[in-house]
Structures are given as structure tokens and as C-alpha cells.
Design a protein around this motif. Sequence first.
Motif, short mmCIF file in Angstrom:
data_model
loop_
_atom_site.label_atom_id
_atom_site.label_comp_id
_atom_site.label_asym_id
_atom_site.label_seq_id
_atom_site.Cartn_x
_atom_site.Cartn_y
_atom_site.Cartn_z
N GLY A 170 -6.06 81.34 30.57
CA GLY A 170 -7.22 81.99 31.18
C GLY A 170 -7.66 83.18 30.35
O GLY A 170 -6.88 83.81 29.64
N GLU A 175 -14.34 85.11 33.56
CA GLU A 175 -13.70 84.07 34.37
C GLU A 175 -13.99 82.69 33.80
O GLU A 175 -15.12 82.40 33.40
CB GLU A 175 -14.20 84.13 35.82
CG GLU A 175 -13.65 85.34 36.58
CD GLU A 175 -14.04 85.29 38.05
OE1 GLU A 175 -15.20 84.91 38.33
OE2 GLU A 175 -13.20 85.62 38.90
N LEU A 191 -1.42 82.16 35.03
CA LEU A 191 -2.82 81.73 35.02
C LEU A 191 -3.69 82.89 35.48
O LEU A 191 -3.47 83.44 36.56
CB LEU A 191 -3.00 80.52 35.95
CG LEU A 191 -4.43 79.96 36.05
CD1 LEU A 191 -4.89 79.42 34.70
CD2 LEU A 191 -4.49 78.86 37.11
N LYS A 192 -4.69 83.26 34.65
CA LYS A 192 -5.51 84.44 34.95
C LYS A 192 -6.98 84.07 35.04
O LYS A 192 -7.45 83.13 34.38
CB LYS A 192 -5.35 85.50 33.84
CG LYS A 192 -3.98 86.10 33.72
CD LYS A 192 -3.99 87.17 32.61
CE LYS A 192 -2.68 87.92 32.54
NZ LYS A 192 -2.72 88.97 31.48
N ASN A 193 -7.72 84.83 35.82
CA ASN A 193 -9.19 84.87 35.81
C ASN A 193 -9.80 83.48 35.73
O ASN A 193 -10.56 83.15 34.84
CB ASN A 193 -9.67 85.71 34.62
CG ASN A 193 -9.12 87.13 34.66
OD1 ASN A 193 -9.01 87.71 35.74
ND2 ASN A 193 -8.76 87.67 33.52
N THR A 194 -9.45 82.65 36.70
CA THR A 194 -9.89 81.25 36.70
C THR A 194 -10.41 80.88 38.08
O THR A 194 -9.82 81.23 39.09
CB THR A 194 -8.72 80.32 36.30
OG1 THR A 194 -8.24 80.69 35.01
CG2 THR A 194 -9.18 78.87 36.26
N LEU A 200 -5.65 72.78 43.03
CA LEU A 200 -4.61 73.28 42.13
C LEU A 200 -3.29 72.67 42.58
O LEU A 200 -2.87 72.87 43.73
CB LEU A 200 -4.54 74.80 42.15
CG LEU A 200 -3.34 75.43 41.43
CD1 LEU A 200 -3.35 75.08 39.95
CD2 LEU A 200 -3.32 76.93 41.63
N LEU A 213 -0.14 83.59 39.50
CA LEU A 213 -1.59 83.44 39.51
C LEU A 213 -2.21 84.83 39.67
O LEU A 213 -1.89 85.55 40.62
CB LEU A 213 -2.03 82.53 40.66
CG LEU A 213 -1.39 81.15 40.76
CD1 LEU A 213 -1.99 80.38 41.92
CD2 LEU A 213 -1.56 80.37 39.48
N VAL A 216 -7.18 84.38 40.63
CA VAL A 216 -7.48 82.94 40.62
C VAL A 216 -8.11 82.57 41.96
O VAL A 216 -7.62 82.94 43.02
CB VAL A 216 -6.21 82.10 40.38
CG1 VAL A 216 -6.50 80.62 40.54
CG2 VAL A 216 -5.66 82.39 38.98
N THR A 217 -9.22 81.82 41.90
CA THR A 217 -9.89 81.31 43.10
C THR A 217 -9.76 79.80 43.12
O THR A 217 -10.11 79.13 42.14
CB THR A 217 -11.37 81.71 43.11
OG1 THR A 217 -11.48 83.12 43.16
CG2 THR A 217 -12.07 81.11 44.33
N THR A 222 -4.47 74.18 47.38
CA THR A 222 -3.40 74.58 46.47
C THR A 222 -2.12 73.94 47.00
O THR A 222 -1.63 74.30 48.07
CB THR A 222 -3.26 76.11 46.42
OG1 THR A 222 -4.51 76.67 45.98
CG2 THR A 222 -2.16 76.50 45.46
N CYS A 237 -5.76 86.89 44.52
CA CYS A 237 -6.24 85.50 44.50
C CYS A 237 -6.98 85.18 45.79
O CYS A 237 -6.82 85.84 46.81
CB CYS A 237 -5.06 84.53 44.32
SG CYS A 237 -4.27 84.66 42.71
#
Length: 997
Positions: A170, A175, A191-194, A200, A213, A216-217, A222, A237
Amino acid sequence: MKRYLSGIIIVLMIITMIPSYVIATVEDDITGHWAEETITKWKQKGLMTGYLDGTFKPDNNITKAEFISIINRIYGYYEKADKNYRDIKDEDWYYKETIIAKANKYMDWYKKEELKPNEEITRQEVHAILATIQQQEATEQPEEKMTRAEVVTMLDRIVGELINISGIYGPEKEEKVIEGNLTINTEGVILKNTIINGNLILAAGIKQGDITLENVTVKGKTIVNGGGENSLTLKNCSLHELIVFKQDGKIRIVSIDSEIGKTILLNGGKLQGDFKLITIIDKGENKELNNIELKGKIEHIIVESQVDIKISEGTKIKKIEVNNNSIGTKIDIQKSSVIEEMIFYAPTEVTGKGKIKKISIKSKGVKVEQKEATDESYTEEIPDVPHYTPDQNPPTGYSVMIDQSEIIPSNMTALSFTFSGAEIGAIYNYTIFDDSGADIKGSGTIETASDQITGIDVSGLNDGTLTLEIYLTDIAGNSGNKVTATVKKNVNPPCGYDVNINQSHINNDNKNQLSFTFAGAEINDIYYYSIDDKNDGTLSITGSGPITVLNQTLSGIDVSSLDDGLLILTVYLVDSSGNQGSNIIKTVKKDTIIPNGYDININQNNINNNQKEMDFTFDTAELGTIYNYIISSNGGGENIIGSGTITLDSQQITGIDVSGLNDGILTLTVTLTDEAGNEGINVTKTIEKDTMKPSNYGININEDYINISNQTIMSFTISKAEVGTVYNYSIDDTDVDTPAVTNSGNVTLPNETISGIDVSSLNDDNLTLTVYLSDTVGNQGEDVIDSVSKDTIEPSGYSVSIDQSTIDSYYNTPLSFKINGGDIGGTFNYTITSDGGGNEVSGNGNITTDVEQITGIDVSSLNDGVLTLSVIIIDEASNKGTASINTVSKINSQPNLMVTECDITGINGTYTFNGIKCDLHGFNVEEQNRESYIKGDYLIIWAYYEGYGWAWEIQKQDDIIYYNINTNPSNSIRPPIDGWVYIVTDNVDNDMRVIEN
């Protein structure tokens, strides 16, 4: 290098590995195929192989075993069941894959004891597997078979992007948006800025590892299938729905400044942090692994199954509901925790030192320790539901009998036992163990007092006395005493065993390390083996020894003295009584000659903007070998690796993406490995990489709109441009049939302006300007985009109308007018002139409605005459319309009455009206017939306008008296009357005047 791998890469690589006879590259049978694009793009990267005849066979059906193997590798499933399907043999290549599938629940829907692994899988079966993994309801699908191409395409969509290498993913600031799903099947991932618009999936391949995370959105689900007791951390998140199902129930999820809409726990685990709604639907079979621990701030918990819940210290929960299916649930509320409200619909036990503010009990068998221990708690009892202490009497009087008199080879996979006097509805738990302590366990629910439990496989237990130990547990949780039964197991002579050579080939590296493993061997039996080649002149390799474990491995066997070619392993077992089992024969190919004499050449002179399309060519490569390459840079970056199969001696490897390597000298190192695993020497070549493309420049269109007046002189400015680069631009509308306006040139200034661009050939539309810069070595910068609206149509079809028929200057009438059919969003300008002269009146405004009303215009500066109103509309693009004209006459209607002195005789006194003093002397009003008219020393003052008269006010010498006199002229004296003196108003500004007729 941080990157996402498309799921299709892994899927296709897996497909080429199953079975082993698929080793050649894809050729003509994919051309024109509907899945050609998906298959071809990976063929070009050397990631796909086909069959020996050069085909891929995209329309061949895929078997259950092959599909299960793909699923295990994609999602990383690794836990194994106690036993495999009945029709799976130890020597089957898919033995490991099918026993993993049985343990990891995605095959729970398949209730048969035999899998039929080589049967072609149907679309319904594929859908059932994937629906289970995705936590979706399976829907009815056709029973038709699925082809290799269909499976590849479906899995590419469902898996989405795949992360299977530990690392940080990420962007750091902006994003990244993933339109489909994202699957993570390895530990150690941050996992960043995704933003994930699909699901997921944190797959089982994470095992006991950690995942983090950050920002993360996830707009879909999930799904957590992997992780350990310190595994999943959510920081800032936003998750729409969180579903947790970890096979062993050992999972910890920490929510830090995160928003989680809905959480579903399908087995045990720990949740820490802020959660809105937690629904507990425990599907785990082993209750010891299904404990739940909660800590933090939680709005609502719904318990839908029997579980043990620990609410840790300091936890705040607004509401807990224990529903009907949760009989026997235990909740421990630790000190300093506060529960606002608890509702019980099933027997539940609540303990601990925490505080409960409100309790609603709607079931028998609820025990709440806090009711007595906490004075602050408020308990609301349901009067028509009596409370009682749960049943504390354990099941008694039951027994069990093994149905077989002896366990022999024909029945050792189908042991059964029968209850007598069992309590219906109770849970049975059994253990069958041999003298060594090895055991088999199982459980279920008693349906009849004489239930028979069948199909128990005890082939894994040793010969000798097998002991069945069993106890019952009723629905209140009371466990009865254990009852036992025994049976003798005697499988003689040794049988059911097998061996597998652990090496696929014997090569130069492992020729003195051959090993093989027993399966189903009987402990204490003696093994005998021999290994031989086909040359009668070489001596066999032999050995023997005792079996000490069921799946014993013999390793370190040196076969270097045997010739290259096919080696034959022969093994048999002899038990303690001297009974010899059957020979087991397995073969393996020996090849100790390494590949040699090959070379490589890089096909580019240098690497620049072609960094995603590097390729190289072999020279004199051995057909059928596997190539492995690694590309590194002395400037740094993560190395690029790849592999594939040699099908031509001058094979070209294309489409290699080296964008993850920094600029510098790239070193390509290649080796060949033959079918036997012999690795050739390293061959190395170098090439320079320079990819510093123009950057940080921007563009700005200099016009706010393109209109009729500037459409041939459009201009734009490039800011922060690199001097010496070449600019290329394209201006286009949205009509694909209209050619774009394009050009290029040299950048001479950091802020270069390009002007005089003729866009008259483009349609009125939103015009898009796209510009990029290219440096002298061909590195092309990113496209930068600006847009502007083009509108060259002048406003038309509008009109104006003055609202007044005349303008009266005597009354200073304000003028107003309407604009009909004006362009909403545009502006108007107006002017008003008079042919009688005077100062022009002008103004402007915005068009907000189809009929725009303009009011209150003061035209007092214009002389009487014909007034001319001219209105022009200007649209948002500054196109001016044609003036619309309307006229009106301006006149003066001042009354033709003579103002006189205020000296009125008849009444003595002085009156002042609007600043005018009037001396009145002895004036008597003649008595009238109407009662409302007053005679005497009063003066009637009349207002008179347009032929109508009415009494305005009646004044007396010392005060004013108001009367409402009928205004109908026929009922009152209608002035003027000769000789009277009146005070009147003009009915416009109510100025009082003294007048006479």
C-alpha cells in the motif's frame, strides 16, 4: 519490492503442477479461445505451461483432486484431519491435499465417505467450496463439469489480488483502490492506505502469524481464517462486516480507532477494542478451543450458541442478549466491567465481580451471581417465568458394547458399537485407544436409547487390545461416568502398508541421500529393502531394521554406485511371528548429469521506459529443462525472479518487469535445472537501467471557457517543465468520431505557454487536454490532464416584457420587467433610455429561472416619453445573445386642481395639515339627512380621487374624531360642491393639500 500478485499467476502455476505430466508451453489451441487473453498474458511472462504436445487444453475438464489442490495452495490451508476419505490411498499424489481439505471445513457440505478424487468436478461442487470459503450462502448451480479455462477465470475473479509474500503493501500517503477482492495467505503482512471494494480474505496460510491493517477500508466482508493469539491488528480501519472462523479458535483481533459495522464469531477468539455489534454463532466442534474473551467498548452482543465468554476487566457493554440456542452458556464478568443491560432467553450462568445495571430474565435456569453481590444492579423479573436450578443429575444406567468380536483386516475401518439405556439428547464422547496409548476420538448426539455408532476406522491403532471408553453429557452439562468395552485386534500377516520414495528424481545433489517413508506399517515389524538398477553388473543396495513409528522414514541411503536410469525399490515387512507381507515396489529415475554449454543474451541496449518489457534469449539451451533467473541492481531494489520450461534451444523470455529495481547496472543470472533436479552453472549478463522520467510538471488551461470568440486561440501553460524535453498534447471531446487536436514541441522555459490552438473542429463539449513530456532517452513522463468546457452557441429564443402599461412620473412609478426563456445560469445586462432624454438607467443580474422577474427599477432620471428597454443575455461561456427590446410610455398624471390659501371662513381657529396652517372662521356644516353626518361646529374634510368621494376625516376645533363613512358615492355627498373648500390627498403619497373647486 512491494507489489500485489494477481491471483491468476498463482492459479496458473498451480494448474501446471497438477499433474506432473503437464510440462510444455501453451501453443495454438488457445488462439481465438474466449479465455485467450487471460492465458496468453501469463504465457508471455513464462508463467504458464501446457502438455507435452504443446497444447494447454483449455476446454479439458478438471478433477476434484486437482481443484482441491489449487484451493489449498491459494488460501494456504495446512491443518490435516485425523483420517482421509475412504478411497484415498497413501501413495496417491493428492493424499496430502484431500486430508487437508477434510480438516479445513470447506468440504463439510460433502457428506460421503468416498471422495472419488479423479471424478471431474461440477459447477455446483465448485460453487459449494467457494461459497464456504467466502462465507456466503450456496445457491443451486448446474451439474455440468468445469473446464481448466473456466476454473482459471473464476478463481482469478474470486481471489482477486493475492499477497503471498511477507512485507509492507500500500502507498505511504495516498490511497490505493482495489475494485475486487484481496486475499492474504501469508504472515508478516502490513497493509496500508487501501480501499477494498470487494472482500478481504485473511486466509489459513497466515497460520499463527501476524497481520496489521492501517487505514484500510473494506466495503465487502473481512473473512478471518488465519492468524494467531497476537495476530490481527486494525488501526484506523473501516470494516463493513468482520467474520472470524479460525480452525483452532486461537485468534486475537485488536481494534484501534477503527469502525467495525458488524462482527460474527463462528468459533473462539479474543476481541479487544471498540466494536458495534458482535454476533456469536459458534460452529466449532471442540468446545475447549471455542472460548471467547472480550475487552474494550462494545455496543451490542448477541449470543446464538453455547459458549464460554470471559469479559475482561474494565470492559463496557451496553447490551448482551443470550438467545434460545445458547443453552448452557457461561459468562464471566470480571471486576470494573459494566454491562448496561442483559436479556436471557436460555439457561445461562453468569459469574464474576463486574456490574450489571439491568437484567431481563425470560427463561428458566438462569443463574446470575451479581444479583446478590451487587447492590447497584437492578433486576427486572418476568413474573410468568419461574426460575429454577438447572438439572444437576448426570446421566446414569447406560452401557456400551462393541459389535465386532474381533478386529481383522476386513472390518478394521468399520468398527461399531451400540448403546443400551442411553439418555436421548445427551452428547456422547468416545475414545478408542490401543496398548501404546494411540487413540481415536469422536462425539455426537444420542437419538435413541440403543443408538449404534458405525464406520469408525481403527486401522491406525496397533494390534492387541483396543479399549473403547465413553461417557454421556446431558443438556444441562452434567457428565456421566465413563463406561468401557474392549476388543482384540489382530491383523496378520502385515498388510495395508505402503512406501513412497521421497525424491521425485535422484540427481547429482541427492544421490547419497535417497529416502523413503512407510505408510501404515505395523510397529515392531521388521522391514527389508533392496534398491537396484537395470545393470546386472552392479550390486543392489540393501537394508533392514525394526518399524518403530507408523510412518517411519529411512533416509541417507547412498545409491551413487548404481547406474543412471530407472532405480527399483522393493520393500516388505515381517511381523514378530515371522509372517511376511507383500512386496511393495516403487521406482525413481536417476540422472546425475548437469545441464551445460548454454548461454544467454539480453535483447535491449539499455533499460528506460521499457522497464516492464525486458527480455533475453537463450543460446543452446537443453529442451525440457527448467530455467531460473534472478535480476538485481547495484542501485538497490528487490530482486526480480522467474522460472519456466525450455521448449526451444533459442527460447526468448519476454515481458520481464524490472520497474521494482533502482537505476544502475542490472545483473541477470540464469541457471538451467533438468528434470532430475541437476542444476547447471550460473550464466551472467549485465545492462544499464536509466528510468528517470520527467516528473513534477503540471498544466493549466488559460481560458475559463472556450466560446465563439476564443475557440481558435486556446492556450495552456506547462509549469515546472524540464527544459530540453519534448511536450506532446492531445485535446479531444467525448465524440469518438471527432479527431483529437494534437501537436508537440520542445520545452524551452520552465513555465512554457503553448498558444493559438484551434479547437473549432471539436464539438461543443467538455474538452480534455492530455499532456506528457519525454526526455532525450525516451523516458516518458506521466499524463497530466486538465479540462475546459466548450460552448460556442450564443443565447437565443429569449424575450423581455415590461410589466407596466404606462409609467406615471407624477407618482414616480417604478418599472419592472420579465425575461422569458433565458439561459439558466447565465447573466443579463439591461439599459433603459427615453426618447424624451434624461440619464440612461442600466443594470445586470443572474438568470435563475425560466421566467426571471426584475422589479423596483427607478426611472425618475428619464424624461417623459417612450422608454426603450434593451436586454442582452450572456451564457456561462461568455457567449452574448442578441438584444431583446420592449417599450413603454412615461407620462405625468398630476391632478388638475388649484391649491389655494388655507384661509377658510365660518369657524374660528387654526388647523395645520401637513405643515400648512389654515385659519378657519365661523364655518357651519349644513345638516344632512344621514345620521353619520354631524352638524354643528365641525368641518368635513374630503378626499377625492378619480371621481369617488368619501369622508377621510372629520375634524373639530380641539380634537380629531374618525368616522367610517360609506364610500359608495350614491350614499354620500359627492364633492365637489360649488363654494366648498376641501383638503384632499392624491392617493399616492397622501400629501394633504388645500384646494378649491
